[in-house]
Motif scaffolding. Sequence first.
Motif, PDB file in Angstrom:
ATOM      1  N   ASP A   1       0.808  -1.226   0.000  1.00 39.34           N
ATOM      2  CA  ASP A   1       0.000   0.000   0.000  1.00 39.34           C
ATOM      3  C   ASP A   1       0.841   1.275   0.000  1.00 39.34           C
ATOM      4  OD1 ASP A   1      -2.339  -1.492  -0.007  1.00 39.34           O
ATOM      5  OD2 ASP A   1      -2.517  -1.487   2.193  1.00 39.34           O
ATOM      6  N   ALA A   2       2.106   1.180   0.413  1.00 38.38           N
ATOM      7  CA  ALA A   2       2.976   2.360   0.451  1.00 38.38           C
ATOM      8  C   ALA A   2       3.408   2.795  -0.943  1.00 38.38           C
ATOM      9  CB  ALA A   2       4.205   2.079   1.312  1.00 38.38           C
ATOM     10  N   ILE A   3       3.220   1.921  -1.935  1.00 43.61           N
ATOM     11  CA  ILE A   3       3.629   2.230  -3.309  1.00 43.61           C
ATOM     12  C   ILE A   3       2.369   2.417  -4.157  1.00 43.61           C
ATOM     13  CG2 ILE A   3       4.890   1.428  -5.349  1.00 43.61           C
ATOM     14  CD1 ILE A   3       6.585  -0.268  -3.388  1.00 43.61           C
TER      15      ILE A   3
ATOM     16  N   GLU B   1       5.445  -0.580 -11.725  1.00 45.27           N
ATOM     17  CA  GLU B   1       6.379  -0.993 -12.778  1.00 45.27           C
ATOM     18  C   GLU B   1       7.711  -0.256 -12.660  1.00 45.27           C
ATOM     19  OE1 GLU B   1       6.692  -1.265 -17.639  1.00 45.27           O
ATOM     20  OE2 GLU B   1       4.744  -0.911 -16.725  1.00 45.27           O
ATOM     21  N   ALA B   2       7.652   1.036 -12.374  1.00 43.63           N
ATOM     22  CA  ALA B   2       8.879   1.823 -12.255  1.00 43.63           C
ATOM     23  C   ALA B   2       9.715   1.361 -11.061  1.00 43.63           C
ATOM     24  CB  ALA B   2       8.542   3.311 -12.134  1.00 43.63           C
ATOM     25  N   VAL B   3       9.069   1.001  -9.960  1.00 45.33           N
ATOM     26  CA  VAL B   3       9.792   0.527  -8.782  1.00 45.33           C
ATOM     27  C   VAL B   3      10.462  -0.819  -9.082  1.00 45.33           C
ATOM     28  CG1 VAL B   3       9.509  -0.322  -6.404  1.00 45.33           C
ATOM     29  CG2 VAL B   3       8.429   1.831  -7.107  1.00 45.33           C
ATOM     30  N   ILE B   4       9.754  -1.687  -9.766  1.00 43.55           N
ATOM     31  CA  ILE B   4      10.324  -2.984 -10.136  1.00 43.55           C
ATOM     32  C   ILE B   4      11.512  -2.805 -11.079  1.00 43.55           C
ATOM     33  CG2 ILE B   4       9.842  -5.084 -11.472  1.00 43.55           C
ATOM     34  CD1 ILE B   4       7.048  -5.080 -10.085  1.00 43.55           C
TER      35      ILE B   4
ATOM     36  N   GLU C   1      21.004  -1.415   0.446  1.00 47.83           N
ATOM     37  CA  GLU C   1      21.172  -0.002   0.809  1.00 47.83           C
ATOM     38  C   GLU C   1      21.003   0.898  -0.407  1.00 47.83           C
ATOM     39  OE1 GLU C   1      25.005   0.278   2.700  1.00 47.83           O
ATOM     40  OE2 GLU C   1      24.360  -1.003   4.374  1.00 47.83           O
ATOM     41  N   GLN C   2      21.580   0.492  -1.537  1.00 43.15           N
ATOM     42  CA  GLN C   2      21.477   1.308  -2.742  1.00 43.15           C
ATOM     43  C   GLN C   2      20.024   1.410  -3.205  1.00 43.15           C
ATOM     44  OE1 GLN C   2      24.222   0.549  -5.954  1.00 43.15           O
ATOM     45  NE2 GLN C   2      22.723   1.192  -7.467  1.00 43.15           N
ATOM     46  N   LEU C   3      19.320   0.287  -3.254  1.00 45.63           N
ATOM     47  CA  LEU C   3      17.925   0.319  -3.690  1.00 45.63           C
ATOM     48  C   LEU C   3      17.069   1.113  -2.708  1.00 45.63           C
ATOM     49  CD1 LEU C   3      15.679  -0.433  -5.637  1.00 45.63           C
ATOM     50  CD2 LEU C   3      15.453  -2.628  -4.427  1.00 45.63           C
TER      51      LEU C   3
ATOM     52  N   GLU D   1      14.671   8.414  -2.895  1.00 48.61           N
ATOM     53  CA  GLU D   1      15.005   9.588  -3.703  1.00 48.61           C
ATOM     54  C   GLU D   1      14.105   9.734  -4.931  1.00 48.61           C
ATOM     55  OE1 GLU D   1      18.705  10.645  -6.581  1.00 48.61           O
ATOM     56  OE2 GLU D   1      19.232  10.062  -4.521  1.00 48.61           O
ATOM     57  N   LYS D   2      13.903   8.660  -5.665  1.00 49.01           N
ATOM     58  CA  LYS D   2      13.184   8.733  -6.938  1.00 49.01           C
ATOM     59  C   LYS D   2      11.671   8.641  -6.804  1.00 49.01           C
ATOM     60  CE  LYS D   2      17.012   6.883  -9.634  1.00 49.01           C
ATOM     61  NZ  LYS D   2      17.477   5.831 -10.531  1.00 49.01           N
ATOM     62  N   PHE D   3      11.193   7.964  -5.747  1.00 52.34           N
ATOM     63  CA  PHE D   3       9.752   7.729  -5.634  1.00 52.34           C
ATOM     64  C   PHE D   3       9.153   8.323  -4.363  1.00 52.34           C
ATOM     65  CE2 PHE D   3      11.565   4.347  -8.225  1.00 52.34           C
ATOM     66  CZ  PHE D   3      10.822   4.496  -9.382  1.00 52.34           C
ATOM     67  N   GLY D   4       9.985   8.951  -3.543  1.00 51.26           N
ATOM     68  CA  GLY D   4       9.492   9.600  -2.343  1.00 51.26           C
ATOM     69  C   GLY D   4       8.994   8.643  -1.271  1.00 51.26           C
ATOM     70  N   LEU D   5       9.442   7.395  -1.316  1.00 47.79           N
ATOM     71  CA  LEU D   5       9.030   6.437  -0.292  1.00 47.79           C
ATOM     72  C   LEU D   5       9.730   6.765   1.018  1.00 47.79           C
ATOM     73  CD1 LEU D   5       9.160   2.994  -2.179  1.00 47.79           C
ATOM     74  CD2 LEU D   5       7.172   4.438  -1.749  1.00 47.79           C
TER      75      LEU D   5
END
Length: 186
Positions: A21-23, A29-32, A77-79, A85-89
Amino acid sequence: MFEQLTQLAQQFGIDAVVKNDAIPNEQNEAVINEASSSIVTGLQKIVSEGNVSQLAELFQGNNAQDKSNPVVQKLTEQLTGNLGEKFGLNSAAASGVAASLIPQILNSLVGKAKDPNDSSFEISDIIAAISGNGDSAGIMDTISKYGGQFGLDQNADGKVDMNDAMEALKKNSGGFGDTLGSLFGK
């Protein structure tokens, strides 16, 4: 290799991403895809930092799902950072996704690379993808350094080099790919 990694990320991303639900659904698709690209860039970074022995250990052992493995830790850590950074999670959501996906994807990748009956991931393809621009000198240096321990010194001269590759080609119809594969336990 990127397509195959994306397929693995999609396979393992159902629970970690799609049902999360957080995504937002429009970002699934972009997160994957980010998970896949983070693995490739993370492995490239490990190679560029001279830590190829960590990769050899990852492919040699059965520790790809071990969260204390240095490669698993670095990629997680990188992911985590990239997702924030990219998705504001938030950090908890990003960390949860990364901690779920990275070990599962790496374990499947290593398992497929080591399985002689599965040609979806070949060691030579993985080396080419992570060595960057086809420059596999750093990886070959490590193979030379640790190759004797893994039985790659075909001519018993105390070093692993192209002469050993040629000897392996003469002895083994599978070729140099199989020689590299033996380093990683395939």
